[in-house]
Write a protein that holds these residues in place. Sequence first.
Motif, PDB file in Angstrom:
ATOM      1  N   ASN A  94       0.826  -1.210   0.000  1.00  0.00           N
ATOM      2  CA  ASN A  94       0.000   0.000   0.000  1.00  0.00           C
ATOM      3  C   ASN A  94       0.859   1.258   0.000  1.00  0.00           C
ATOM      4  O   ASN A  94       0.550   2.241  -0.683  1.00  0.00           O
ATOM      5  CB  ASN A  94      -0.915   0.010   1.228  1.00  0.00           C
ATOM      6  CG  ASN A  94      -1.979  -1.072   1.174  1.00  0.00           C
ATOM      7  OD1 ASN A  94      -2.250  -1.640   0.114  1.00  0.00           O
ATOM      8  ND2 ASN A  94      -2.575  -1.367   2.307  1.00  0.00           N
ATOM      9  N   TRP A  98       1.032   4.066  -2.963  1.00  0.00           N
ATOM     10  CA  TRP A  98       0.848   5.492  -2.684  1.00  0.00           C
ATOM     11  C   TRP A  98       1.988   6.323  -3.261  1.00  0.00           C
ATOM     12  O   TRP A  98       1.791   7.420  -3.775  1.00  0.00           O
ATOM     13  CB  TRP A  98       0.758   5.705  -1.175  1.00  0.00           C
ATOM     14  CG  TRP A  98       0.779   7.141  -0.767  1.00  0.00           C
ATOM     15  CD1 TRP A  98      -0.260   8.022  -0.771  1.00  0.00           C
ATOM     16  CD2 TRP A  98       1.918   7.871  -0.267  1.00  0.00           C
ATOM     17  NE1 TRP A  98       0.152   9.251  -0.322  1.00  0.00           N
ATOM     18  CE2 TRP A  98       1.480   9.195  -0.002  1.00  0.00           C
ATOM     19  CE3 TRP A  98       3.251   7.540  -0.023  1.00  0.00           C
ATOM     20  CZ2 TRP A  98       2.329  10.178   0.491  1.00  0.00           C
ATOM     21  CZ3 TRP A  98       4.104   8.510   0.469  1.00  0.00           C
ATOM     22  CH2 TRP A  98       3.643   9.809   0.723  1.00  0.00           C
ATOM     23  N   SER A 256     -12.841  -2.646   5.265  1.00  0.00           N
ATOM     24  CA  SER A 256     -12.389  -2.057   4.002  1.00  0.00           C
ATOM     25  C   SER A 256     -13.502  -1.992   2.964  1.00  0.00           C
ATOM     26  O   SER A 256     -13.373  -1.285   1.954  1.00  0.00           O
ATOM     27  CB  SER A 256     -11.208  -2.860   3.438  1.00  0.00           C
ATOM     28  OG  SER A 256     -11.625  -4.158   3.041  1.00  0.00           O
ATOM     29  N   LYS A 263     -12.090  10.283   3.234  1.00  0.00           N
ATOM     30  CA  LYS A 263     -10.829   9.580   3.026  1.00  0.00           C
ATOM     31  C   LYS A 263     -10.171   9.218   4.366  1.00  0.00           C
ATOM     32  O   LYS A 263      -9.574   8.148   4.495  1.00  0.00           O
ATOM     33  CB  LYS A 263      -9.884  10.433   2.187  1.00  0.00           C
ATOM     34  CG  LYS A 263     -10.323  10.611   0.743  1.00  0.00           C
ATOM     35  CD  LYS A 263      -9.287  11.330  -0.079  1.00  0.00           C
ATOM     36  CE  LYS A 263      -8.024  10.499  -0.210  1.00  0.00           C
ATOM     37  NZ  LYS A 263      -7.027  11.143  -1.116  1.00  0.00           N
ATOM     38  N   TRP A 264     -10.265  10.126   5.346  1.00  0.00           N
ATOM     39  CA  TRP A 264      -9.628   9.846   6.627  1.00  0.00           C
ATOM     40  C   TRP A 264     -10.282   8.659   7.318  1.00  0.00           C
ATOM     41  O   TRP A 264      -9.605   7.848   7.956  1.00  0.00           O
ATOM     42  CB  TRP A 264      -9.695  11.085   7.528  1.00  0.00           C
ATOM     43  CG  TRP A 264     -11.085  11.515   7.902  1.00  0.00           C
ATOM     44  CD1 TRP A 264     -11.877  12.396   7.244  1.00  0.00           C
ATOM     45  CD2 TRP A 264     -11.834  11.060   9.037  1.00  0.00           C
ATOM     46  NE1 TRP A 264     -13.088  12.538   7.877  1.00  0.00           N
ATOM     47  CE2 TRP A 264     -13.092  11.738   8.989  1.00  0.00           C
ATOM     48  CE3 TRP A 264     -11.582  10.177  10.081  1.00  0.00           C
ATOM     49  CZ2 TRP A 264     -14.077  11.527   9.946  1.00  0.00           C
ATOM     50  CZ3 TRP A 264     -12.570   9.973  11.038  1.00  0.00           C
ATOM     51  CH2 TRP A 264     -13.789  10.647  10.974  1.00  0.00           C
ATOM     52  N   THR A 267      -9.170   5.502   5.562  1.00  0.00           N
ATOM     53  CA  THR A 267      -7.810   5.163   5.975  1.00  0.00           C
ATOM     54  C   THR A 267      -7.801   4.453   7.324  1.00  0.00           C
ATOM     55  O   THR A 267      -7.086   3.466   7.526  1.00  0.00           O
ATOM     56  CB  THR A 267      -6.937   6.425   6.048  1.00  0.00           C
ATOM     57  OG1 THR A 267      -6.893   7.048   4.762  1.00  0.00           O
ATOM     58  CG2 THR A 267      -5.520   6.078   6.485  1.00  0.00           C
ATOM     59  N   GLN A 270      -9.114   0.867   6.919  1.00  0.00           N
ATOM     60  CA  GLN A 270      -8.132  -0.020   6.312  1.00  0.00           C
ATOM     61  C   GLN A 270      -6.988  -0.328   7.274  1.00  0.00           C
ATOM     62  O   GLN A 270      -6.428  -1.424   7.241  1.00  0.00           O
ATOM     63  CB  GLN A 270      -7.599   0.607   5.024  1.00  0.00           C
ATOM     64  CG  GLN A 270      -8.622   0.674   3.904  1.00  0.00           C
ATOM     65  CD  GLN A 270      -8.094   1.338   2.654  1.00  0.00           C
ATOM     66  OE1 GLN A 270      -7.089   2.056   2.691  1.00  0.00           O
ATOM     67  NE2 GLN A 270      -8.761   1.108   1.531  1.00  0.00           N
ATOM     68  N   SER A 271      -6.650   0.631   8.130  1.00  0.00           N
ATOM     69  CA  SER A 271      -5.524   0.450   9.053  1.00  0.00           C
ATOM     70  C   SER A 271      -5.836  -0.546  10.165  1.00  0.00           C
ATOM     71  O   SER A 271      -4.945  -1.262  10.629  1.00  0.00           O
ATOM     72  CB  SER A 271      -5.122   1.792   9.658  1.00  0.00           C
ATOM     73  OG  SER A 271      -4.714   2.698   8.662  1.00  0.00           O
TER      74      SER A 271
END
Length: 298
Positions: A94, A98, A256, A263-264, A267, A270-271
């Motif tokens: 990932n 990026w 996910s 977006k935050w 993120t 996903q984290s």
Amino acid sequence: MYFKRGILSCLFLFLLLLYSLASDSIKVNCTKKLLVGGGTIIAYTGSLTYLNYIWYQPYRSSQFHFFNDNGEWFGMDKLGHTFTAFYATQYLNNLYQWAGIKHSVWWASLICFSYLLNIEILDGYSSGWGFSTGDLMSNTAGIGLFWIHYQLEKRLFVPKFSFYPTRYAQYNPTLLGQNFSEHILKDYNGQIYWLSITPFYQWKKEMEWLCLSIGYGIDGCIGARSNLFIRNGIQYDYSNISRHQQFYLSIDIDLSKIKTQKKWLKTIFQSINFLKIPAPTLEWKGNNLYFRPLLMAN
């Protein structure tokens, strides 16, 4: 000699990364690529240098040797290697995506495999451990599992992890940890490794985040192979505590796949998606079946 080989391998990887930078389109932000590529080299070299000269120094052995630990902890430590290798490869991939680095999956897999192999080699020269083929196979399995996961367009499965405190660490804190943070890493009795599968993606796309989760854990393991062991010259006998394997069936959420425009928030999802969501669970231990409302403890 080993350290020199490690430095040479790092330089080789760095040169290959520079080649990748030079061959990419100029439209990609090269600052990101240099930052990520340089950070990888620094972290790779720095951590292995620390391990070689600080962590392993008290256990230095003059001869490379193997160590067979495949029968320990009912295989929980091997699942830990597989889980770690999977997510190390995924997060590195990932990061490379990026940064706009080409062939990110290949790079992530190669670097993770190389790094974990170097740690096993350090183990092989250590009097406290030894080179474990079981660990190497588990690391490779984790990277291979990531490849399968990545190639599946719908991402049909995701490995998960959960932990709850147990009473066993007090009996052998050297192996099972002396505080909560160490317990998470060392107390296999409280760890559960899951494989969450998405069964609804074909006919219920709005429910593709809902997963069926299969888990594996252990209970009652004070020592690696038995509950009778010697520590600091003193024999400890906890053979009255039964050792068990545990199998679980539960539901889970693939974070996910939750739709969001922020977006935050995406993120964050996903984290932390490697963590299993507490949910009603069926547990099979010994010859008994239990229902755990949230599976917070045995």
